[in-house]
Design an enzyme around this catalytic site. Structure first.
Site, PDB file in Angstrom:
ATOM      1  N   SER A 227       0.837  -1.191   0.000  1.00 57.38           N
ATOM      2  CA  SER A 227       0.000   0.000   0.000  1.00 57.38           C
ATOM      3  C   SER A 227       0.872   1.241   0.000  1.00 57.38           C
ATOM      4  CB  SER A 227      -0.907   0.032   1.229  1.00 57.38           C
ATOM      5  OG  SER A 227      -0.153   0.385   2.392  1.00 57.38           O
ATOM      6  N   ASP A 228       0.366   2.324  -0.591  1.00 64.08           N
ATOM      7  CA  ASP A 228       1.003   3.608  -0.338  1.00 64.08           C
ATOM      8  C   ASP A 228       0.884   3.865   1.163  1.00 64.08           C
ATOM      9  OD1 ASP A 228       2.255   6.030  -0.644  1.00 64.08           O
ATOM     10  OD2 ASP A 228       0.995   6.692  -2.293  1.00 64.08           O
ATOM     11  N   TRP A 229       1.763   4.697   1.669  1.00 65.89           N
ATOM     12  CA  TRP A 229       1.883   4.873   3.121  1.00 65.89           C
ATOM     13  C   TRP A 229       0.614   5.521   3.684  1.00 65.89           C
ATOM     14  CZ3 TRP A 229       5.326   2.241   1.139  1.00 65.89           C
ATOM     15  CH2 TRP A 229       6.494   1.830   1.795  1.00 65.89           C
TER      16      TRP A 229
END
Length: 755
Positions: A227-229
């Protein structure tokens, strides 16, 4: 779940799919599962030595080489540039103990206002895909995994954490997916990063169609989805959708939720097992700190590749410079270079080379520097401009270094205008009025308008953001030590409103409509006849090239190859970018752009040297995504293959005929009369099967113009009482009696036209 690490408990499995802090995967030392370390790094590492820090680029990081960002690499049109940068970053990553580098970014530049455009390669999916795949192959050949990002339809910073990108499937397939698809199929990245935004209402981290159906099942992605952060909202739904690793860690909050969902039967344990296996699989990229890096060598490399990326937009004889010319160097960017963007990709560079530092290598005469403007808005703008104009009047040539300040563009927010800061516009105009000759050097991440001053100056070198050696590379280009060879990877419009996405950017009420559909960038400008300042693919050189003997030959029912001779007719070594476009507008079943880039290569030639170039055009060069068929279709018929200097200037073209695909569509009562008549199985005998005079009348060619759009169901209601029962039902059955359409499965993919 049993594996080489032993049997994992449910709690251990759940722990492994959530990161341990901001930059590491979780570990299970008792079972030999070691952590994998990640770092930002699409154009240089951003490593937090203590394992802390943030993902916004606000905290100080360890020093690393800042190579040219993607905006510059895209303008090189050269996979070798991407490969050299990827290999160097891999060496620095190994030395720093980094296992996975977060990059490259291959999102499409939908709008020139996107604040993160400096981190993306192009408005065109072919350029983005080819260069992105080259970077990934090289990085991973160096023993470091890549994370191609941000999947998918992440094309703005406004409301980026929740906005829904509302975009039809054909546009996704033809514009926003292909770069990712090419990187996945050709380079097999270690990870793919899912984006923050929603796609048609569903968060990317929860979009099973996106992450499982398309990415894994269709494209064959075998790595881990990260996932993106902070992009995971529901950890259970995310695992089900196909997210393998949530980053950063949730500080222990989410693993118990995942374990409880498995126990309750809400989440299939097999799905969790698959995610765990893929996260454990990342350990194959683990390595130890591997020796020292020669940062001097990497700085020189940064200088070399940067010089391949800048684009010479205009040159009325002012360039290249002579070492004996008396220079007025104007603009604070000449002393304090702007060479990278803000946010998570910001690199704490090992050193910087400004133009003022570097010009001494070439200038034999006096150099008069005037800042012209300040970066923080302090000082007296009028006095600064007056001093600059005075210096320009006393010089042989004035160099004005202008562009966007770092605060003008960054990850996290979009721009609202294409204009340069007003004080810089006035500076350029006053200097041009005073100087004998004026050259403007631009530094910026997103395209800028030149309309207020373009015609007042003699030359424009667009340097974009060139990394830490930018000043030296610009000196190499201005003095002709390196011949400019960059080409625009995005269009420079005359007006913001002319941008195809302008009416719908950045959206409202949590939604952004991709109303331009496939007419993104140059596809839209050319289709709608909107003039631009400089077109996609434009770029000048100090030498000249002749392209001749252009020919195209068909190589299969849905493929061809284009051939051309390129000759360097000047007195300097240089590079020419061969650009092959396809015009498919003869096929009007769906909206087709006026032309689309379908092949390119960059050719380096010595003076007088000639090279013949052949570029394959595979099936996808002619195909469109057929939504009803859920597949790529090449319509039978004529296509025009074009050889372009750029997306607007076509040097030569040739029409070819392709056999294409036989598409047999199932007929229903909602199919129109015209579709029934044109059906390859039903159409030829339809009038014989339905011999009613009223039907024959409405199928006469002169009448079909009016009746052809009527659904057949309405016509059946009109005729039903006088026809044998089941007539049309039998014909509908006949429409699917033959095998399915002659369409090659999605698994057929080739970058070189060979299967």
């Amino acid at each position: 779940m049993i594996n080489s690490h032993g049997e994992l408990s449910l709690e251990q499995k759940a722990a492994l799919v959530s990161g341990d802090g901001p930059w590491s995967t979780a570990s299970l030392p008792e079972l030999g599962v070691q952590p994998v370390r990640l770092s930002d790094g699409p154009h240089g590492l951003r490593v937090m030595m203590d394992g802390g820090g943030d993902n916004l680029g606000l905290a100080e990081s360890a020093r690393a080489t800042c190579f040219p960002p993607a905006v510059a690499v895209g303008s090189s049109w050269d996979p070798v540039v991407a490969e050299r940068i990827g290999a160097a970053i891999a060496r620095e990553a190994r030395a720093a103990g980094v296992d996975i580098v977060l990059g490259p970014g291959v999102n499409i530049k939908r709008s020139p206002l996107c604040g993160r455009n400096f981190e993306y390669l192009s408005e065109d999916p072919l350029v983005s895909g080819v260069l992105g795949a080259a970077f990934v192959r090289s990085l991973q050949a160096g023993g470091v995994g890549a994370s191609v990002k941000h999947f998918a339809a992440n094309n703005q910073e406004t409301d980026r954490m929740r906005v829904s990108s509302d975009v039809d499937e054909r546009t996704l397939r033809e514009i926003y997916f292909p770069a990712f698809e090419r990187v996945v199929r050709e380079a097999q990245p270690a990870t793919v990063m899912c984006s923050y935004n929603r796609v048609n209402g569903i968060f990317s981290s929860e979009n099973r169609w996106l992450l499982t159906d398309v990415l894994r099942n269709e494209w064959g992605f075998g790595g881990a989805v990260v996932s993106d952060w902070g992009a995971v909202h529901d950890p259970v739904v995310a695992v089900h959708a196909g997210v393998d690793l949530e980053m950063p860690g949730s500080e222990g909050r989410n693993p118990p939720i995942i374990a409880a969902a498995v126990r309750a039967g809400v989440l299939d344990e097999d799905e969790l097992d698959s995610a765990v296996q893929r996260v454990i699989g990342l350990s194959s990229w683990r390595g130890t700190a591997d020796g020292d890096v020669d940062l001097d060598v990497h700085h020189q490399l940064a200088r070399q590749v940067a010089a391949q990326c800048a684009v010479l937009l205009k040159n009325d004889g002012a360039l290249p410079l002579s070492g004996s010319s008396k220079l007025a160097v104007i603009g604070e960017f000449a002393r304090t270079p702007r060479y990278q963007g803000g946010g998570s990709s910001r690199v704490n560079s090992t050193r910087t080379a400004s133009f003022l530092d570097s010009v001494v290598e070439y200038a034999n005469a006096h150099v008069d520097f005037q800042p012209g403007f300040t970066l923080d808005g302090s000082g007296d703008p009028s006095a600064l401009r007056a001093a600059a104009a005075h210096a320009a009047a006393g010089a042989d040539i004035a160099l004005v270094f202008a562009g966007l300040r770092e605060s003008d563009e960054s990850e996290g927010y979009d721009r609202t205008t294409l204009e340069l800061p007003a004080d810089q516009v006035e500076l350029i105009k006053e200097v041009a009025a005073a100087a004998s000759r004026t050259v403007v050097v631009l530094s910026h991440g997103g395209v800028v308008s030149m309309e207020d001053w373009h015609d007042d100056v003699d030359a424009i070198l667009d340097a974009f953001l060139l990394g830490q050696a930018s000043g030296a590379a610009i000196a190499d280009l201005l003095y002709g030590a390196v011949n400019p060879s960059g080409r625009l990877a995005e269009t420079i419009p005359r007006r913001l409103i002319d941008s195809p996405s302008a009416p719908n950017f950045p959206g409202e009420e949590g939604h952004v409509l991709y109303g331009e559909r496939v007419l993104v960038g140059y596809r839209g400008y050319s289709k709608m006849g909107r003039p631009v300042r400089y077109p996609f693919g434009h770029g000048l050189s100090y030498t000249t090239f002749r392209i001749s003997e252009f020919s195209v030959h068909v190589t299969g029912q849905d493929s061809a190859a284009a051939s051309v001779r390129v000759t360097n007719t000047g007195d300097r070594a240089g590079a020419h970018v061969v650009q092959i476009y396809v015009d498919a507008t003869a096929h009007d079943r769906v909206l087709r752009p006026q032309r689309e880039l379908r092949a390119f290569t960059k050719v380096f030639l010595e003076p007088g040297q000639t090279m013949r170039v052949e570029l394959p055009l595979d099936r996808r060069a002619f195909a469109y995504w057929d939504v009803p068929q859920k597949n790529w279709v090449v319509a039978p018929g004529d296509y025009v293959v074009q050889l372009g200097w750029d997306a607007e200037s076509i040097h030569a073209e040739q029409s070819i005929a392709l056999e294409g695909d036989l598409v047999i569509r199932e007929l229903t009562g909602w199919s129109t009369l015209a579709e029934w008549l044109e059906h390859p199985l039903v159409g030829p005998t339809l009038r014989e099967d339905v011999a009613d005079p009223r039907f024959l009348y409405i199928t006469e060619p002169r009448v079909v113009r009016v009746t052809g759009t009527m659904p057949m169901g309405r016509i059946i209601d009109f005729l039903r009482d006088d026809l044998p029962e089941g007539t049309f039902e039998a014909l509908m059955a006949k429409s699917v009696a033959a095998p399915r359409p002659d369409i090659v499965p999605n698994s057929r993919w080739s970058s070189n036209g060979k299967d």
